[in-house]
Each structure stands twice: as structure tokens, then as C-alpha cells.
Design a protein around this motif. Structure first.
Motif, PDB file in Angstrom:
ATOM      1  N   ASP A  56       0.829  -1.198   0.000  1.00 19.94           N
ATOM      2  CA  ASP A  56       0.000   0.000   0.000  1.00 19.94           C
ATOM      3  C   ASP A  56       0.871   1.259   0.000  1.00 19.94           C
ATOM      4  O   ASP A  56       0.644   2.190  -0.775  1.00 19.94           O
ATOM      5  N   GLY A  57       1.888   1.254   0.839  1.00 14.86           N
ATOM      6  CA  GLY A  57       2.804   2.397   0.887  1.00 14.86           C
ATOM      7  C   GLY A  57       3.557   2.593  -0.416  1.00 14.86           C
ATOM      8  O   GLY A  57       3.737   3.732  -0.868  1.00 14.86           O
ATOM      9  N   TYR A  58       3.977   1.505  -1.018  1.00 11.35           N
ATOM     10  CA  TYR A  58       4.698   1.600  -2.290  1.00 11.35           C
ATOM     11  C   TYR A  58       3.793   2.196  -3.362  1.00 11.35           C
ATOM     12  O   TYR A  58       4.208   3.071  -4.128  1.00 11.35           O
ATOM     13  N   ARG A  59       2.549   1.736  -3.435  1.00 11.17           N
ATOM     14  CA  ARG A  59       1.624   2.266  -4.446  1.00 11.17           C
ATOM     15  C   ARG A  59       1.369   3.761  -4.218  1.00 11.17           C
ATOM     16  O   ARG A  59       1.334   4.541  -5.168  1.00 11.17           O
ATOM     17  N   ARG A  60       1.200   4.152  -2.964  1.00  7.77           N
ATOM     18  CA  ARG A  60       0.916   5.562  -2.642  1.00  7.77           C
ATOM     19  C   ARG A  60       2.091   6.487  -2.964  1.00  7.77           C
ATOM     20  O   ARG A  60       1.892   7.667  -3.224  1.00  7.77           O
ATOM     21  N   THR A  61       3.297   5.954  -2.900  1.00  6.23           N
ATOM     22  CA  THR A  61       4.478   6.801  -3.145  1.00  6.23           C
ATOM     23  C   THR A  61       5.071   6.615  -4.536  1.00  6.23           C
ATOM     24  O   THR A  61       6.141   7.131  -4.822  1.00  6.23           O
ATOM     25  N   GLY A  62       4.383   5.849  -5.371  1.00  5.56           N
ATOM     26  CA  GLY A  62       4.811   5.707  -6.755  1.00  5.56           C
ATOM     27  C   GLY A  62       5.886   4.671  -7.014  1.00  5.56           C
ATOM     28  O   GLY A  62       6.497   4.666  -8.080  1.00  5.56           O
ATOM     29  N   VAL A  63       6.145   3.797  -6.055  1.00  3.27           N
ATOM     30  CA  VAL A  63       7.115   2.717  -6.288  1.00  3.27           C
ATOM     31  C   VAL A  63       6.448   1.700  -7.200  1.00  3.27           C
ATOM     32  O   VAL A  63       5.409   1.130  -6.858  1.00  3.27           O
ATOM     33  N   ALA A  64       7.016   1.477  -8.370  1.00  4.24           N
ATOM     34  CA  ALA A  64       6.393   0.601  -9.357  1.00  4.24           C
ATOM     35  C   ALA A  64       6.874  -0.848  -9.283  1.00  4.24           C
ATOM     36  O   ALA A  64       6.125  -1.772  -9.585  1.00  4.24           O
ATOM     37  N   LEU A  65       8.141  -1.036  -8.890  1.00  5.85           N
ATOM     38  CA  LEU A  65       8.724  -2.375  -8.896  1.00  5.85           C
ATOM     39  C   LEU A  65       9.210  -2.772  -7.508  1.00  5.85           C
ATOM     40  O   LEU A  65       9.715  -1.953  -6.748  1.00  5.85           O
ATOM     41  N   GLY A  66       9.064  -4.055  -7.226  1.00  5.09           N
ATOM     42  CA  GLY A  66       9.565  -4.592  -5.977  1.00  5.09           C
ATOM     43  C   GLY A  66      10.407  -5.824  -6.240  1.00  5.09           C
ATOM     44  O   GLY A  66      10.316  -6.447  -7.300  1.00  5.09           O
ATOM     45  N   ARG A  67      11.232  -6.157  -5.264  1.00  2.45           N
ATOM     46  CA  ARG A  67      12.023  -7.385  -5.374  1.00  2.45           C
ATOM     47  C   ARG A  67      11.826  -8.196  -4.104  1.00  2.45           C
ATOM     48  O   ARG A  67      11.743  -7.656  -3.003  1.00  2.45           O
ATOM     49  N   TRP A  68      11.713  -9.492  -4.281  1.00  3.58           N
ATOM     50  CA  TRP A  68      11.511 -10.421  -3.168  1.00  3.58           C
ATOM     51  C   TRP A  68      12.827 -10.564  -2.421  1.00  3.58           C
ATOM     52  O   TRP A  68      13.835 -10.963  -2.990  1.00  3.58           O
ATOM     53  N   GLN A  69      12.836 -10.216  -1.142  1.00  3.83           N
ATOM     54  CA  GLN A  69      14.047 -10.272  -0.322  1.00  3.83           C
ATOM     55  C   GLN A  69      13.929 -11.417   0.673  1.00  3.83           C
ATOM     56  O   GLN A  69      12.987 -11.476   1.443  1.00  3.83           O
TER      57      GLN A  69
END
Length: 115
Positions: A56-69
Motif C-alpha cells: 500500500d505504501g509503495y503504491r501511494r508513493t509511486g514505487v512501481a517495482l519490488g524485489r523479493w528479499q
């Protein structure tokens, strides 16, 4: 450590009450198994909540890509290792396991970080 305490409490209670050894053994087994399940559920559900909040935070701040850590302790399952090896994935999209983020399984300790 709490499983040992739970088993010790079951033992002491059973002896004090005069229960048969078989009954005490069953109570000790239940105490250890229930604690283990509770711990697994706590880890899994905490991971699920953190993942939902992060997405949710990533979407709200415009983070488009994530990586599995994965955890850097060498105690990583093949499913999470494969998800991690995939590289960046659009937030909310599935990794090879079919999951959009952790947990991929009970006791999963992974996270999705911004890529």
C-alpha cells in the motif's frame, strides 16, 4: 523456549493432580504442538500484514517495482529462493510461486523491497 515451559507446566499440573503418565504425556504433547502452531501463525500473519502495508505504501508513493528479499541466513526454502532470483516485479503482480508477496508459506520471513 516457551514450548519447554508449556510442557513443564503440563507435567507439573498433571503430577500435582495425580493424572496417569499417559494423560500427562498427551497434555505435554498438546502444549508443545499448540505453541508451535501459534508461533508459526504469528510469524506468517505478521509477514502478511507487513507485506500488505508495504504494498500500500509503495503504491501511494509511486514505487512501481519490488524485489523479493529473503533472510540472509542461508535458511531459505526453494520457493522463496526462486522468487528472489526473479528480480524486479511490478508491485502487486505474482512471483514464480504465484504469490504477489510474502508469505509464500507458513513461517515465511521474506519481504518485498523497492527495486
Amino acid at each position: 523456549m516457551s514450548r519447554i515451559k508449556d510442557a513443564a507446566t503440563a507435567l507439573a499440573s498433571g503430577v500435582t493432580a495425580g493424572h496417569a503418565p499417559r494423560t500427562i504425556g498427551a497434555a505435554m504433547h498438546t502444549a508443545m504442538t499448540d505453541s508451535d502452531r501459534a508461533y508459526a501463525s504469528a510469524i506468517t500473519e505478521a509477514t502478511r500484514a507487513v507485506t500488505a502495508g508495504a504494498a500500500d505504501g509503495y503504491r501511494r508513493t509511486g514505487v512501481a517495482l519490488g524485489r523479493w528479499q529473503t533472510e540472509p541466513d542461508g535458511n531459505v526454502c526453494a520457493v522463496c529462493d526462486a522468487n528472489s532470483a526473479t528480480g524486479p516485479v511490478p508491485i502487486g503482480h505474482p512471483y514464480p510461486s504465484g504469490d504477489a508477496g510474502p508469505p509464500a508459506h507458513p513461517r515465511c520471513r521474506c519481504a518485498v523491497l523497492p527495486a
